[in-house]
Scaffold this active site. Structure first.
Site, PDB file in Angstrom:
ATOM      1  N   GLU A   1      -4.801 -10.387 -17.755  1.00  0.00           N
ATOM      2  CA  GLU A   1      -4.386 -10.506 -16.355  1.00  0.00           C
ATOM      3  C   GLU A   1      -4.199 -11.956 -15.938  1.00  0.00           C
ATOM      4  OE1 GLU A   1      -6.987  -7.291 -14.128  1.00  0.00           O
ATOM      5  OE2 GLU A   1      -8.090  -8.197 -15.788  1.00  0.00           O
TER       6      GLU A   1
ATOM      7  N   ARG B   1      -1.893 -11.021  -4.149  1.00  0.00           N
ATOM      8  CA  ARG B   1      -1.333  -9.668  -4.156  1.00  0.00           C
ATOM      9  C   ARG B   1      -1.682  -8.876  -2.906  1.00  0.00           C
ATOM     10  NH1 ARG B   1      -5.057  -6.355  -8.487  1.00  0.00           N
ATOM     11  NH2 ARG B   1      -4.170  -4.573  -7.403  1.00  0.00           N
TER      12      ARG B   1
ATOM     13  N   ASN C   1      -0.492  -6.120 -12.194  1.00  0.00           N
ATOM     14  CA  ASN C   1      -0.686  -6.509 -10.786  1.00  0.00           C
ATOM     15  C   ASN C   1      -1.281  -7.912 -10.705  1.00  0.00           C
ATOM     16  OD1 ASN C   1       0.013  -3.850 -10.588  1.00  0.00           O
ATOM     17  ND2 ASN C   1      -1.812  -3.185  -9.511  1.00  0.00           N
ATOM     18  N   ASP C   2      -2.414  -8.124 -11.388  1.00  0.00           N
ATOM     19  CA  ASP C   2      -3.044  -9.436 -11.342  1.00  0.00           C
ATOM     20  C   ASP C   2      -2.284 -10.464 -12.164  1.00  0.00           C
ATOM     21  OD1 ASP C   2      -5.254  -9.559  -9.583  1.00  0.00           O
ATOM     22  OD2 ASP C   2      -6.411  -8.265 -10.902  1.00  0.00           O
TER      23      ASP C   2
ATOM     24  N   ARG D   1     -11.346   3.163 -13.909  1.00  0.00           N
ATOM     25  CA  ARG D   1     -12.009   2.152 -13.084  1.00  0.00           C
ATOM     26  C   ARG D   1     -13.429   2.621 -12.775  1.00  0.00           C
ATOM     27  NH1 ARG D   1      -7.163   3.586 -10.584  1.00  0.00           N
ATOM     28  NH2 ARG D   1      -5.457   2.070 -10.760  1.00  0.00           N
TER      29      ARG D   1
ATOM     30  N   HIS E   1       0.826  -1.208   0.000  1.00  0.00           N
ATOM     31  CA  HIS E   1       0.000   0.000   0.000  1.00  0.00           C
ATOM     32  C   HIS E   1       0.861   1.259   0.000  1.00  0.00           C
ATOM     33  CE1 HIS E   1      -3.806  -1.909   0.227  1.00  0.00           C
ATOM     34  NE2 HIS E   1      -3.691  -2.356   1.456  1.00  0.00           N
TER      35      HIS E   1
ATOM     36  N   CYS F   1      -1.354  -1.204 -18.045  1.00  0.00           N
ATOM     37  CA  CYS F   1      -2.052  -0.309 -17.110  1.00  0.00           C
ATOM     38  C   CYS F   1      -1.869  -0.734 -15.657  1.00  0.00           C
ATOM     39  CB  CYS F   1      -3.537  -0.213 -17.451  1.00  0.00           C
ATOM     40  SG  CYS F   1      -4.436  -1.760 -17.270  1.00  0.00           S
TER      41      CYS F   1
ATOM     42  N   ARG G   1     -12.624   0.497 -18.217  1.00  0.00           N
ATOM     43  CA  ARG G   1     -12.744  -0.906 -17.832  1.00  0.00           C
ATOM     44  C   ARG G   1     -14.134  -1.160 -17.277  1.00  0.00           C
ATOM     45  NH1 ARG G   1      -8.935  -2.867 -13.089  1.00  0.00           N
ATOM     46  NH2 ARG G   1     -10.498  -1.778 -11.831  1.00  0.00           N
TER      47      ARG G   1
END
Length: 561
Positions: free
Chosen positions: A411, A445, A434-435, A286, A184, A482, A322
């Site tokens: 992803e 994650r 990330n995914d 998002r 974070h 992204c 998205r």
């Protein structure tokens, strides 16, 4: 002089005196209450409600990724199970302080035993419980110090509530002993453009008030720097400030190859900052902000209004939206109310939208209406696509609703490995690193215990990116990035070398990535990509690319005016 190493976030540099985070409040003793159960219960409820309200207020102020984290913390604070556990201890004669402490500790153990996303949320309870205890004791909650002058903040890690509202006029840089590039703290540092080095374990020994240089580009913290080192740091700080004040330009490599730099946004209000920082459009918008706080799905008109506001901010520029990505860490009862043992592998993303197709159709209808009312170049994409059939399903449905440019998020490794077949149906692909890293490395994650695996520099992840890049080039289809990886200036060069045609990131990262691109040619990015792919693990890939970059000629003079 000595150097402490960690993982740098961005390419920034700062120097100043150290101020350390205050330690957590001591645990209360289990002494019997002298006030009675009713009074203690009222004290506990007031303290929890006040902390939840403060977290929600910080969420509204912070926006972006921080808002999602803080909203989740506020919900945890007022969880009915925690209230029942606190009341039970008070009924047995405990003080509000002990009841809160013991109830939160017990809840932590329960979440840790569950594991996964909920296991990681156990760590949030430490911060929440500390804030409630501080409220009950009438003292300030442990948090960011205020020495009365600008400082470098050194901490074990930062709670989201602290990171979200850092005073950037006072906090020159962050140094944490824990955490990694996807923690974070790291994500919020990128989002806010804060100079940071995370995972610098030896920083625990830095003395309060000591002068340090924090160099994110090198992932280094220099203690007791010499006068020459301080002067060199000041020169770099001044040069970066001058670059940041210059009018932003499009993303372009040293040989003139265009690499559009786009923004990741979480709500329409974030558009102004992105435009001011020179975003050439939006690579990831998002849409969850419309859904997460709702009992039912928002109406078509409510969605159309929000999408229109976003598209109007970017004129004729590309805006990639998205579709709702719910499930896993963003559950929605009106999409999927079943209890899943491992929601990251369950009904999420496009899977959940297919199960509630009316929600998907409403979203497409609202987007088509916003598109018709504005000048922006709207692209839409489906999240968590795993198969060619899912790609064909979504693109056909989007085109049925009149949306002209439709694509998918890559992803899941299965989609990357079949990227040529996926892109035969889709107009473009956008890689969510990330995914993709999470599923490639089988490392949640959101789980701190496996954070070391969650590194997009891993050659296995990069090889999958290369598969998509190669397929995109062969078919003439754009391939964007992204995920958080695009905000790392050094990794951004590798991603371009692997075939990425655009990069999207938090607006604060645009300047560093723009500067990094301007210093390298396309052939050089391909050389860097080869160096990364040849490594055995993430750490060696990062160091190999850093070494290869240092050996390349500088093109900076050719690209600056």
């Amino acid at each position: 002089m000595s150097t402490i190493t960690g993982v740098g976030i961005g390419r920034g540099i700062a120097r100043g005196p150290v101020a350390r985070m205050s330690e957590a409040l001591p645990a209360p003793e289990n002494t019997p209450s002298t006030l009675g159960a009713d009074a203690e219960r009222a004290r506990a409820r007031e303290a929890v409600a006040a902390v939840a309200a403060e977290l929600q207020q910080r969420a509204e102020t912070a926006g972006g990724s921080a808002a999602e984290v803080l909203d989740a913390q506020a919900m945890i604070a007022e969880d009915p199970t925690l209230e029942e556990e606190t009341d039970a201890r008070i009924d047995d004669g405990a003080t509000a302080e002990w009841a809160v402490h013991d109830a939160f500790s017990g809840f932590q153990e329960t979440l840790r035993s569950v594991g996964g996303y909920l296991g990681e949320r156990a760590a949030d309870l430490d911060d929440i419980a500390g804030r409630v205890l501080a409220r009950l004791r009438g003292v300030s909650a442990p948090g960011v110090p205020d020495p009365g002058h600008p400082f470098v903040l050194v901490a074990r890690d930062l709670a989201p509530a602290d990171t979200a509202l850092l005073d950037l006029d006072q906090v020159l840089a962050l140094v944490t002993t824990d955490g990694g590039p996807t923690s974070h703290t790291a994500i919020l540092a990128r989002e806010k453009g804060i100079v940071a080095v995370v995972g610098a374990a030896d920083a625990a020994g830095i003395a309060e008030g000591a002068t340090v240089i924090v160099d994110a580009a090198l992932g280094a913290v220099t203690t007791d720097p010499t006068d020459d080192e301080l002067a060199a740091a000041d020169a770099r700080i001044a040069a970066r400030a001058a670059d940041d004040d210059a009018p932003p330009s499009p993303g372009v490599l040293a040989d003139g190859t265009a690499v559009p730099l786009l923004a990741n946004l979480g709500k329409p209000a974030d558009a102004d900052e992105a435009v001011a920082r020179g975003a050439e459009g939006v690579g990831l918008f998002r849409t969850e902000f419309l859904f997460l706080s709702a009992e039912t799905a928002p109406t078509v008109d409510e969605q159309r209004e929000a999408y229109t506001q976003l598209l109007q901010a970017f004129g004729g520029k590309k805006v990639v939206v998205r579709m709702l990505d719910a499930g896993a860490d963003k559950p929605l009862a009106f999409l999927n109310d079943s209890d899943e043992e491992n929601p990251a592998l369950g009904l999420r993303g496009l899977r959940s939208l297919r199960a509630a197709e009316a929600v998907l159709r409403d979203q497409l209808t609202a987007l088509a209406a916003a598109d018709a009312a504005t000048e922006a170049d709207l692209w839409v994409m489906a999240p968590m696509v795993a198969t060619v059939e899912e790609t064909a399903y979504f693109t056909a449905l989007a085109r049925e609703h009149g949306l002209k440019t439709t694509g998918v998020m890559i992803e899941i490794p299965a989609a990357a490995l079949l990227a040529d077949r996926v892109l035969a149906h889709a107009d473009f692909a956008s890689i969510g690193t990330n995914d993709l890293t999470q599923y490639t490395m089988a490392a949640d994650r959101m789980l701190g215990s496996v954070a070391s695996y969650q590194d997009p520099w891993h050659p296995a992840v990069l090889r999958l990116v290369a598969e998509v890049g190669t397929a995109g080039a062969a078919l003439g289809k754009p391939v964007g990035i992204c995920g958080e990886a695009a905000a790392d200036p050094l990794l951004a060069l590798v991603l371009v070398g692997l075939g990425a045609t655009s990069l999207s990131m938090a607006p604060a990262a645009l300047s560093d990535v723009r500067r990094a691109l301007s210093e390298r040619t396309l052939d050089e990015t391909r050389q860097l990509a080869e160096a990364a792919l040849a490594a055995d693990d993430a750490a060696h890939a990062r160091s190999a690319v850093a070494a290869a970059t240092a050996s390349l000629p500088s093109h900076q003079k050719e690209t600056t005016s």
